[in-house]
Design a protein around this motif. Structure first.
Motif, PDB file in Angstrom:
ATOM      1  N   ARG A   1       0.822  -1.186   0.000  1.00 36.69           N
ATOM      2  CA  ARG A   1       0.000   0.000   0.000  1.00 36.69           C
ATOM      3  C   ARG A   1       0.867   1.252   0.000  1.00 36.69           C
ATOM      4  N   THR A   2       0.332   2.334  -0.537  1.00 34.73           N
ATOM      5  CA  THR A   2       1.057   3.596  -0.549  1.00 34.73           C
ATOM      6  C   THR A   2       0.791   4.338   0.745  1.00 34.73           C
ATOM      7  N   SER A   3       1.592   5.366   0.995  1.00 36.22           N
ATOM      8  CA  SER A   3       1.472   6.102   2.249  1.00 36.22           C
ATOM      9  C   SER A   3       0.275   7.030   2.226  1.00 36.22           C
ATOM     10  N   SER A   4      -0.207   7.333   3.406  1.00 40.59           N
ATOM     11  CA  SER A   4      -1.340   8.249   3.545  1.00 40.59           C
ATOM     12  C   SER A   4      -1.067   9.133   4.734  1.00 40.59           C
ATOM     13  N   ARG A   5      -0.887  10.424   4.480  1.00 41.53           N
ATOM     14  CA  ARG A   5      -0.544  11.325   5.561  1.00 41.53           C
ATOM     15  C   ARG A   5      -1.795  11.805   6.284  1.00 41.53           C
ATOM     16  N   VAL A   6      -1.752  11.744   7.597  1.00 41.10           N
ATOM     17  CA  VAL A   6      -2.893  12.156   8.401  1.00 41.10           C
ATOM     18  C   VAL A   6      -2.415  13.120   9.468  1.00 41.10           C
ATOM     19  N   GLY A   7      -3.159  14.168   9.726  1.00 40.16           N
ATOM     20  CA  GLY A   7      -2.794  15.119  10.769  1.00 40.16           C
ATOM     21  C   GLY A   7      -1.857  16.190  10.241  1.00 40.16           C
ATOM     22  N   GLY A   8      -1.516  17.148  11.114  1.00 35.10           N
ATOM     23  CA  GLY A   8      -0.660  18.254  10.683  1.00 35.10           C
ATOM     24  C   GLY A   8       0.782  17.981  10.986  1.00 35.10           C
ATOM     25  N   GLY A   9       1.690  18.045  10.095  1.00 33.76           N
ATOM     26  CA  GLY A   9       3.095  17.719  10.333  1.00 33.76           C
ATOM     27  C   GLY A   9       3.744  18.600  11.363  1.00 33.76           C
ATOM     28  N   GLY A  10       4.294  19.740  10.918  1.00 35.16           N
ATOM     29  CA  GLY A  10       4.906  20.649  11.864  1.00 35.16           C
ATOM     30  C   GLY A  10       6.339  20.330  12.166  1.00 35.16           C
ATOM     31  N   ASP A  11       6.919  19.287  11.590  1.00 35.24           N
ATOM     32  CA  ASP A  11       8.300  18.944  11.857  1.00 35.24           C
ATOM     33  C   ASP A  11       9.207  19.565  10.811  1.00 35.24           C
ATOM     34  N   ALA A  12      10.504  19.334  11.025  1.00 36.09           N
ATOM     35  CA  ALA A  12      11.489  19.922  10.144  1.00 36.09           C
ATOM     36  C   ALA A  12      11.423  19.326   8.747  1.00 36.09           C
ATOM     37  N   THR A  13      10.884  18.141   8.628  1.00 39.53           N
ATOM     38  CA  THR A  13      10.798  17.507   7.322  1.00 39.53           C
ATOM     39  C   THR A  13       9.361  17.143   7.010  1.00 39.53           C
ATOM     40  N   THR A  14       8.983  17.221   5.730  1.00 44.30           N
ATOM     41  CA  THR A  14       7.623  16.874   5.343  1.00 44.30           C
ATOM     42  C   THR A  14       7.576  15.518   4.668  1.00 44.30           C
ATOM     43  N   SER A  15       8.689  14.812   4.599  1.00 43.56           N
ATOM     44  CA  SER A  15       8.697  13.492   3.993  1.00 43.56           C
ATOM     45  C   SER A  15       8.252  12.471   5.023  1.00 43.56           C
ATOM     46  N   THR A  16       8.112  11.222   4.572  1.00 48.34           N
ATOM     47  CA  THR A  16       7.695  10.166   5.497  1.00 48.34           C
ATOM     48  C   THR A  16       8.894   9.536   6.196  1.00 48.34           C
ATOM     49  N   THR A  17      10.089  10.050   5.941  1.00 47.62           N
ATOM     50  CA  THR A  17      11.293   9.462   6.505  1.00 47.62           C
ATOM     51  C   THR A  17      11.533   9.939   7.929  1.00 47.62           C
ATOM     52  N   ALA A  18      11.830   9.008   8.823  1.00 44.80           N
ATOM     53  CA  ALA A  18      12.224   9.352  10.185  1.00 44.80           C
ATOM     54  C   ALA A  18      13.740   9.275  10.281  1.00 44.80           C
ATOM     55  N   MET A  19      14.317  10.176  11.043  1.00 42.94           N
ATOM     56  CA  MET A  19      15.773  10.228  11.181  1.00 42.94           C
ATOM     57  C   MET A  19      16.141  10.284  12.653  1.00 42.94           C
ATOM     58  N   LEU A  20      17.201   9.582  13.020  1.00 45.59           N
ATOM     59  CA  LEU A  20      17.703   9.554  14.390  1.00 45.59           C
ATOM     60  C   LEU A  20      19.167   9.953  14.360  1.00 45.59           C
ATOM     61  N   LYS A  21      19.509  11.011  15.095  1.00 42.99           N
ATOM     62  CA  LYS A  21      20.862  11.546  15.052  1.00 42.99           C
ATOM     63  C   LYS A  21      21.368  11.832  16.458  1.00 42.99           C
ATOM     64  N   SER A  22      22.586  11.396  16.740  1.00 42.96           N
ATOM     65  CA  SER A  22      23.200  11.667  18.041  1.00 42.96           C
ATOM     66  C   SER A  22      23.579  13.143  18.124  1.00 42.96           C
ATOM     67  N   VAL A  23      23.219  13.786  19.240  1.00 42.11           N
ATOM     68  CA  VAL A  23      23.500  15.216  19.411  1.00 42.11           C
ATOM     69  C   VAL A  23      24.094  15.464  20.797  1.00 42.11           C
ATOM     70  N   ASP A  24      24.769  16.603  20.921  1.00 43.98           N
ATOM     71  CA  ASP A  24      25.333  17.007  22.204  1.00 43.98           C
ATOM     72  C   ASP A  24      24.262  17.694  23.043  1.00 43.98           C
ATOM     73  N   ALA A  25      24.356  17.560  24.348  1.00 46.22           N
ATOM     74  CA  ALA A  25      23.358  18.147  25.247  1.00 46.22           C
ATOM     75  C   ALA A  25      23.279  19.662  25.107  1.00 46.22           C
ATOM     76  N   ILE A  26      24.371  20.288  24.681  1.00 44.22           N
ATOM     77  CA  ILE A  26      24.390  21.748  24.571  1.00 44.22           C
ATOM     78  C   ILE A  26      23.368  22.233  23.546  1.00 44.22           C
ATOM     79  N   MET A  27      22.900  21.342  22.685  1.00 49.45           N
ATOM     80  CA  MET A  27      21.850  21.702  21.713  1.00 49.45           C
ATOM     81  C   MET A  27      20.588  22.181  22.430  1.00 49.45           C
ATOM     82  N   PHE A  28      20.406  21.756  23.679  1.00 47.04           N
ATOM     83  CA  PHE A  28      19.205  22.093  24.442  1.00 47.04           C
ATOM     84  C   PHE A  28      19.501  23.183  25.481  1.00 47.04           C
TER      85      PHE A  28
END
Length: 270
Positions: free
Chosen positions: A209-236
Motif C-alpha cells: 500500500r502507498t502512504s497516507s498522511r494524516v494530521g498536521g506535520g509541523g516537523d522539520a521535514t515533510t517526507s515520510t522518513t524518520a531520522m535519528l541523530k546523536s547530538v550534544d546536550a548543549i543543543m538544548f
C-alpha cells in the motif's frame, strides 16, 4: 546517588524505588540471565534516568540500562556529560523535533527573563534590532524586507553579535535531558488507514500500500522518513521561541511510537 537533579524527578524515582525495588531484586535473583532495562516517556523517562543512578550499584552486575522518550530536563550539564564517560552509566534519551519539554527548566526561563529585561532597559538596542530586521516600518516593511531579501550581510553580522551579547546575560544554571541524546525527526503522524495490528503494509491482494498522511506535520521535514541523530546536550541550552514552542502534540507518545516504528522498518512504506 551522588549529584543534583530535578527534585520532582528524584522524589518520583524514590517513590518508585520503594514500591518496586524488592520485587525487581527478587526477580533478578530468581533469573540470573536477566538484565535490567528501565523505560519511560516524559516524566517516566526522567524517572528512569534517575533510577539508573540510584540503582547502578545495587544492580551493577545486571547491565542496567535506561531509555527515555521525550524526557524532560533532569540533570545539570556536568552530570549529563559525565555519565557518558562512565562505564557504569548507560542512559539513552530520544528527543523529538520541537518537543517543548526538551528546553524547559527554571534556568531556561530565568535566561529568557534576563534577556528580555536587558531589552526592556536598553531602548537603543531594541530599536536597532527592529531596524536591522525590517520591523520598524510595521508588518508591511517586514514582509517587503523578507520578499526582497534586503537584510544585508552587515545586518546578519550585527544581529549575530547582538545575540552573542544577550547570551552573556543568560548564565543561569540549567537542566538538560539525561544521558546520550538522540534527536528524532520526521512527520508527526503518517500511517496507513488500514494498517492491521501486526503492522502489515500489504492489501488483500498482496500489493504494497502507498502512504497516507494524516494530521498536521509541523516537523522539520515533510517526507515520510524518520531520522535519528546523536547530538550534544548543549543543543538544548536555550529555550526556543517560536509559534509552536508549547505545542504538546509534539510530545505525545504516539508520535514517538510511529517515528520509531518507521525507523525499525525502513524498507516498508507506512
Amino acid at each position: 546517588m551522588v549529584g543534583r537533579a530535578h527534585k520532582g524527578m528524584v522524589d518520583a524515582a524514590r517513590s518508585v524505588a520503594r514500591m518496586t525495588g524488592r520485587i525487581i531484586s527478587d526477580e533478578l535473583n530468581s533469573h540470573p540471565d536477566y538484565s535490567l532495562v528501565i523505560v519511560g516517556h516524559s516524566l517516566g523517562g526522567g524517572v528512569a534516568a534517575v533510577l539508573h543512578y540510584m540503582w547502578q550499584r545495587r544492580f551493577s552486575n545486571r547491565g542496567i540500562r535506561s531509555f527515555g522518550y521525550g524526557s524532560p530536563c533532569v540533570f545539570p550539564l556536568n552530570i549529563t556529560r559525565g555519565g557518558l564517560e562512565s562505564d557504569n552509566i548507560n542512559i539513552t534519551t530520544v528527543m523529538g523535533t520541537g518537543d517543548p519539554f526538551a528546553t524547559i527548566s527554571l534556568g531556561h526561563i530565568a535566561d529568557v527573563t534576563k534577556a528580555l529585561s536587558k531589552l526592556c532597559q536598553d531602548r537603543g538596542l531594541r530599536k536597532e534590532i527592529l531596524k536591522r530586521t525590517g520591523v520598524v516600518g510595521g508588518l508591511t516593511s517586514l514582509m517587503d524586507k523578507r520578499k526582497d531579501n534586503r537584510m544585508t550581510r552587515e545586518d546578519y553580522e550585527w544581529c549575530n553579535n547582538a545575540m552573542t551579547f544577550l547570551r552573556k546575560q543568560m548564565d543561569s544554571e540549567k537542566l538538560y535531558p539525561p544521558g546520550k541524546i538522540y534527536h528524532l525527526s520526521g512527520p508527526l503522524l503518517d500511517f496507513q488507514q488500514n494498517l492491521d495490528k501486526f503492522g502489515d503494509t500489504n492489501d488483500n491482494n498482496g500489493k504494497q500500500r502507498t502512504s497516507s498522511r494524516v494530521g498536521g506535520g509541523g516537523d522539520a521535514t515533510t517526507s515520510t522518513t524518520a531520522m535519528l541523530k546523536s547530538v550534544d546536550a548543549i543543543m538544548f541550552n536555550e529555550l526556543k521561541l517560536h509559534a509552536r514552542m508549547l505545542d504538546v502534540s509534539l510530545h505525545i507518545p504516539m508520535r514517538y511510537e510511529m517515528l520509531l516504528r518507521r525507523l525499525a522498518t525502513p524498507s516498508e512504506v507506512f
